[in-house]
Design a protein around this motif. Sequence first.
Motif, PDB file in Angstrom:
ATOM      1  N   GLY A 227       1.011  -0.173 -11.383  1.00 53.47           N
ATOM      2  CA  GLY A 227       1.486  -1.502 -11.010  1.00 53.47           C
ATOM      3  C   GLY A 227       0.903  -2.020  -9.724  1.00 53.47           C
ATOM      4  O   GLY A 227       1.585  -2.670  -8.935  1.00 53.47           O
ATOM      5  N   SER A 228      -0.392  -1.751  -9.496  1.00 54.30           N
ATOM      6  CA  SER A 228      -1.021  -2.171  -8.249  1.00 54.30           C
ATOM      7  C   SER A 228      -2.414  -2.719  -8.536  1.00 54.30           C
ATOM      8  O   SER A 228      -3.017  -2.410  -9.570  1.00 54.30           O
ATOM      9  N   LYS A 229      -2.904  -3.522  -7.626  1.00 53.11           N
ATOM     10  CA  LYS A 229      -4.275  -4.012  -7.750  1.00 53.11           C
ATOM     11  C   LYS A 229      -4.904  -4.084  -6.362  1.00 53.11           C
ATOM     12  O   LYS A 229      -4.218  -4.285  -5.356  1.00 53.11           O
ATOM     13  N   ALA A 230      -6.208  -3.895  -6.330  1.00 57.30           N
ATOM     14  CA  ALA A 230      -6.954  -3.990  -5.074  1.00 57.30           C
ATOM     15  C   ALA A 230      -7.191  -5.469  -4.777  1.00 57.30           C
ATOM     16  O   ALA A 230      -7.734  -6.196  -5.608  1.00 57.30           O
ATOM     17  N   THR A 231      -6.761  -5.921  -3.601  1.00 57.33           N
ATOM     18  CA  THR A 231      -6.915  -7.340  -3.245  1.00 57.33           C
ATOM     19  C   THR A 231      -7.970  -7.570  -2.190  1.00 57.33           C
ATOM     20  O   THR A 231      -8.486  -8.685  -2.058  1.00 57.33           O
ATOM     21  N   ALA A 232      -8.313  -6.542  -1.405  1.00 57.43           N
ATOM     22  CA  ALA A 232      -9.312  -6.710  -0.348  1.00 57.43           C
ATOM     23  C   ALA A 232      -9.954  -5.367  -0.026  1.00 57.43           C
ATOM     24  O   ALA A 232      -9.319  -4.315  -0.140  1.00 57.43           O
ATOM     25  N   VAL A 233     -11.229  -5.416   0.365  1.00 55.36           N
ATOM     26  CA  VAL A 233     -11.932  -4.210   0.809  1.00 55.36           C
ATOM     27  C   VAL A 233     -12.737  -4.549   2.054  1.00 55.36           C
ATOM     28  O   VAL A 233     -13.127  -5.701   2.279  1.00 55.36           O
ATOM     29  N   SER A 234     -12.972  -3.530   2.861  1.00 53.34           N
ATOM     30  CA  SER A 234     -13.798  -3.711   4.067  1.00 53.34           C
ATOM     31  C   SER A 234     -14.351  -2.365   4.486  1.00 53.34           C
ATOM     32  O   SER A 234     -13.827  -1.313   4.104  1.00 53.34           O
ATOM     33  N   ASN A 235     -15.419  -2.414   5.261  1.00 48.32           N
ATOM     34  CA  ASN A 235     -15.979  -1.172   5.790  1.00 48.32           C
ATOM     35  C   ASN A 235     -15.029  -0.560   6.809  1.00 48.32           C
ATOM     36  O   ASN A 235     -14.436  -1.274   7.624  1.00 48.32           O
ATOM     37  N   HIS A 236     -14.871   0.741   6.749  1.00 50.50           N
ATOM     38  CA  HIS A 236     -13.986   1.443   7.682  1.00 50.50           C
ATOM     39  C   HIS A 236     -14.815   2.036   8.817  1.00 50.50           C
ATOM     40  O   HIS A 236     -15.978   2.402   8.631  1.00 50.50           O
TER      41      HIS A 236
END
Length: 459
Positions: A227-236
């Motif tokens: 029940g989840s979705k990825a909404t944003a990504v960024s370099n760590h």
Amino acid sequence: MKHYEYIIIGFGKGGKTLAADLAARGKTVAMIEKSNEMYGGTCINIACIPTKLLIHHAKKDSQLKNEKSEYYRSAIEDKNKTIAALREKNYKTLADQDTVMVYTAEASFVGTNQVRLKSTEETLDLTADYFIINTGSEPVIPPIDGLKEADHVYTSTELQQVAELPEKLIIVGGGYIGLEFAVMYANFGSEIIVIDSASDFMENDDRDIAEEVLKVMQDKGISVVHGSKATAVSNHESGGIEVTLEFDKGKELTETASALLLATGRKPYTEGLELAKAGVEVDDNGAIIVDDYLRTSNRQIWALGDVNGGPQFTYISLDDYRIVRDQILTGGSYSLAKRKNVPYSVFIEPVLSHVGLNEKMAQEQNINYVVATMPAANIPRTKINNQPNGLLKALVDPETKRILGCTLFSAESSEMINTVRVAMEADLPYTFLRDNIFTHPTMSEGLNDLFKKFDGKLA
């Protein structure tokens, strides 16, 4: 302007097989493939064969965790070497034919019987009496903020080219592709998190099968976030990637990993073909619209494989070839209407295979059925190969005694399911598998015991 009897766009399973068949009968054929890395099609180069090679290596790696990075690198090298050899073999199979010309270029229609080829060397127009489109599919890229700017984000095609084993891999997508990669990389030694947007794991499968699969995956240390979705990504800052997850109730969570795999499905690939200029219609999902004989709205053009919106399996592309071959060469009557009981296998561990109906489908269609299940551990062979996990399940029509469907989550199920499919296609009663003579000790003899369980239920 060069003219051919047949122009085939896309070097996939159906197209290449048809090209060889036509050439053997003296027909002039142009095979157009936009990339010299894709001779032979998706299956050989970026899907079935390379992934199964890696899955095979990953199983062997289970005892080599202290050397996992080097072992993974050698597995990638072996995969690349094998695929290159297969690609070359496929190219020569057609290029060595006297009546076949292989063009490495991008094709686009400029009329109902004319295409324009563009390569780094030249632009060339060709005409033909008939066309076959076999351009396959491409990954669906979900709308995630920061995706274009982030490093270490891969599709299933791209991740196979990375020689460094990710210590931690986040997989966006809880479908079959995502699950195969989850088990593969877990076996290689990666920490795995699967982001599944569905509230129920394997929502289209029966709950008992899904629960058994989930248990096996969790035993491997794979985490599945429902029940989840990825909404944003960024370099760590650590050099990896940071992923923001959003849940159904609005809660957010941040996870970091070495790499992110997008496994959110595939869609028909028609980019740049200019199909409208050929009078070829597509549906709302971008799939080329075909009739039961795979003809498009332009009656001189057929579409085979993933691009026509059918099941995305290489053996379906091969069966599409049979439909078109029969029309061209014999005026045959084989069509999509006659294709039934398509089996499939998901190469997790153990393998999950299915054909026909499951309980969920039967209930939705109001079909009467009787069900039987059996733990895979009941089969003697599992004591020998030390693969006791899994569950076998079948549905039978209580009136006709015919098999309605079967799901096998067990070792070697990808072979066993074909036997079940043959029985279904032959319209044989369940007793055929109950009483069939199988060699011993094999996994297939488990079908004797599974279908024997119907005796008391169907008396």
